[in-house]
Design a protein around this motif. Structure first.
Motif, short mmCIF file in Angstrom:
data_model
loop_
_atom_site.label_atom_id
_atom_site.label_comp_id
_atom_site.label_asym_id
_atom_site.label_seq_id
_atom_site.Cartn_x
_atom_site.Cartn_y
_atom_site.Cartn_z
N TYR A 130 -8.92 61.49 57.18
CA TYR A 130 -7.56 61.03 56.91
C TYR A 130 -7.58 59.86 55.94
O TYR A 130 -6.83 59.82 54.95
N CYS A 131 -8.45 58.91 56.21
CA CYS A 131 -8.56 57.73 55.33
C CYS A 131 -8.97 58.14 53.92
O CYS A 131 -8.40 57.68 52.94
N LYS A 132 -9.95 59.02 53.85
CA LYS A 132 -10.46 59.39 52.52
C LYS A 132 -9.41 60.15 51.70
O LYS A 132 -9.22 59.87 50.51
N LEU A 133 -8.76 61.11 52.32
CA LEU A 133 -7.77 61.91 51.58
C LEU A 133 -6.57 61.07 51.16
O LEU A 133 -5.93 61.35 50.15
N ASN A 134 -6.24 60.05 51.95
CA ASN A 134 -5.09 59.22 51.63
C ASN A 134 -5.46 57.90 50.94
O ASN A 134 -4.64 57.00 50.84
N LYS A 135 -6.73 57.84 50.50
CA LYS A 135 -7.21 56.66 49.74
C LYS A 135 -7.02 55.35 50.53
O LYS A 135 -6.62 54.34 49.99
N TYR A 179 -3.62 78.47 51.84
CA TYR A 179 -3.60 78.61 50.38
C TYR A 179 -2.78 77.45 49.83
O TYR A 179 -1.72 77.12 50.34
N GLY A 180 -3.31 76.79 48.80
CA GLY A 180 -2.58 75.63 48.29
C GLY A 180 -3.09 75.17 46.95
O GLY A 180 -3.96 75.79 46.32
N THR A 181 -2.53 74.04 46.53
CA THR A 181 -2.86 73.47 45.23
C THR A 181 -3.20 71.99 45.39
O THR A 181 -4.23 71.52 44.96
N LYS A 182 -2.32 71.26 46.06
CA LYS A 182 -2.53 69.81 46.21
C LYS A 182 -3.42 69.58 47.42
O LYS A 182 -3.25 70.20 48.46
N LEU A 183 -4.39 68.68 47.28
CA LEU A 183 -5.26 68.42 48.42
C LEU A 183 -5.24 66.96 48.82
O LEU A 183 -4.93 66.61 49.93
N GLN A 184 -5.58 66.10 47.88
CA GLN A 184 -5.63 64.69 48.25
C GLN A 184 -4.68 63.88 47.39
O GLN A 184 -4.22 64.34 46.35
N LYS A 185 -4.42 62.69 47.86
CA LYS A 185 -3.56 61.79 47.12
C LYS A 185 -4.27 61.45 45.82
O LYS A 185 -5.39 60.92 45.83
N GLU A 186 -3.66 61.78 44.70
CA GLU A 186 -4.29 61.48 43.41
C GLU A 186 -3.64 60.26 42.81
O GLU A 186 -2.42 60.14 42.78
N LEU A 187 -4.47 59.35 42.35
CA LEU A 187 -3.94 58.15 41.73
C LEU A 187 -3.23 58.55 40.44
O LEU A 187 -3.60 59.51 39.78
N GLU A 188 -2.22 57.81 40.09
CA GLU A 188 -1.43 58.05 38.86
C GLU A 188 -0.75 59.43 38.86
O GLU A 188 -0.37 59.92 37.80
N GLY A 189 -0.63 60.05 40.04
CA GLY A 189 0.08 61.33 40.11
C GLY A 189 -0.54 62.47 39.32
O GLY A 189 0.11 63.44 38.96
N LYS A 190 -1.83 62.36 39.03
CA LYS A 190 -2.50 63.41 38.25
C LYS A 190 -2.78 64.63 39.12
O LYS A 190 -2.83 64.54 40.34
N LYS A 191 -3.02 65.77 38.47
CA LYS A 191 -3.31 67.00 39.20
C LYS A 191 -4.60 67.64 38.68
O LYS A 191 -4.91 67.52 37.50
N GLY A 192 -5.28 68.33 39.58
CA GLY A 192 -6.47 69.09 39.20
C GLY A 192 -6.08 70.50 38.81
O GLY A 192 -5.13 71.07 39.36
#
Length: 335
Positions: free
Chosen positions: A327-332, A115-128
């Motif tokens: 790993y590459c995709k989630l961490n951009k 269970y969670g909220t954050k999934l991938q590295k979001e540019l500009e620190g934005k959240k879904g």
């Protein structure tokens, strides 16, 4: 464990007219500005009860090449199995916060499960504007029951029943997509890991949002999977990008929404296209969706199928382990 204040479900309860700044998208992403309003995208709908195999094959291949997504009706998964899956998932998210936190994704986990909220590295620190629960539902050897809610008590049974029916749909899609590339029916499934393919369920929970014009549930992305099979609830929210424009995708009750994922695009050497999509949120209602990502095992090397690579059609993608790809995709990190 995340502090509970970081769960979007809790933020939503505190947000009356405005939303925290980190949820406000930049202008080129805000759905209020970037959605084509008043027009619903009629992506292909394919009737699985059609007795004409060739017609189904042509429809799936065409949709997988030109759209990367389609909806399947009359797919033989009983409506009751879908509604039970949805009922138990919704019930989990309606539990008190401390009961959900028992299933929180461990902070040092390499896996997405939990269970969670954050999934991938979001540019500009934005959240879904979304919370989620991930857990594998197949094969049995890959299942980690510590992430399966004990409450509601019928959670496990409902998930197992749905997955039992899902296999037929997965096998049919892989077979047809394989034939559509001029290959034997089992080639694509074999390349993606055969019976070791992993079915990863995600429940997306998008609480009501006072500014749905400014926020996104899940940002624009293509799925990392080979295929994604999704059922949403009846609250509009899925959008697809078509010719650079964002459109709502029409909701069809009990249909399965199919997304071509990155691994399918790679295996087909670009013949099938993974779909760029995102989800919007609603001012009054909670939206939920249940995608199942059909993925190769983490250590499976996936690349363009050798049978499809010729001098005049060189490989367009690198072969790499699926785990490294994720790993590459989630961490951009560039692939």
């Amino acid at each position: 464990m995340q502090s509970e204040a970081e769960r979007v479900q809790d933020i939503a309860l505190m947000s009356k007219a405005n939303i925290p700044i980190e949820f406000i998208r930049s202008e080129h992403e805000q759905p209020g500005i970037t959605t084509v309003h008043g027009k619903v995208l009629e992506c292909p709908t394919i009737d699985f009860s059609n007795q004409d195999d060739e017609e189904i094959l042509n429809q799936i291949v065409e949709a997988s090449r030109n759209w990367g997504m389609y909806q399947i009706v009359n797919h033989d998964i009983p409506n009751e199995a879908i509604s039970k899956l949805q009922a138990v998932g919704k019930a989990f998210f309606e539990l008190p916060p401390e009961e959900k936190e028992v299933y929180a994704k461990p902070p040092d986990s390499k896996s997405v499960e939990g269970y969670g909220t954050k999934l991938q590295k979001e540019l500009e620190g934005k959240k879904g504007w979304v919370d989620h629960l991930f857990h594998r539902v197949w094969p049995p050897s890959a299942i980690n029951y510590q992430f399966w809610p004990k409450n509601p008590p019928s959670y496990r049974e409902a998930n197992e029943e749905y997955v039992k029916h899902l296999h037929k749909v997965v096998d049919k899609l892989f077979k047809v997509l394989s034939l559509g590339l001029g290959l034997e029916g089992q080639e694509l499934k074999k390349a993606a890991g055969g019976d070791d393919m992993v079915y990863l369920l995600k429940i997306n929970y998008y609480p009501p949002c006072p500014r749905p014009d400014l926020a996104l549930g899940v940002v624009a992305h293509t799925d990392m999977s080979a295929l994604t099979i999704l059922v949403p609830n009846d609250v509009q929210g899925l959008q697809a990008c078509r010719d650079g424009q964002w459109y709502d995708v029409r909701y069809i009750p009990n249909a399965l929404v199919i997304h071509i994922g990155d691994q399918m695009e790679i295996m087909s050497n670009g013949k099938y296209k993974s779909v760029l999509h995102r989800s919007t949120v609603n001012k009054e209602k909670t939206r939920l969706s249940w995608p199942v990502f059909i993925e190769p095992p983490q250590d499976r090397v996936v690349g363009p199928l050798p049978q499809l690579v010729k001098e005049d059609n060189p490989p367009k993608y690198k072969a790499k382990k699926f785990g490294d790809y994720c790993y590459c995709k989630l961490n951009k990190i560039p692939q």
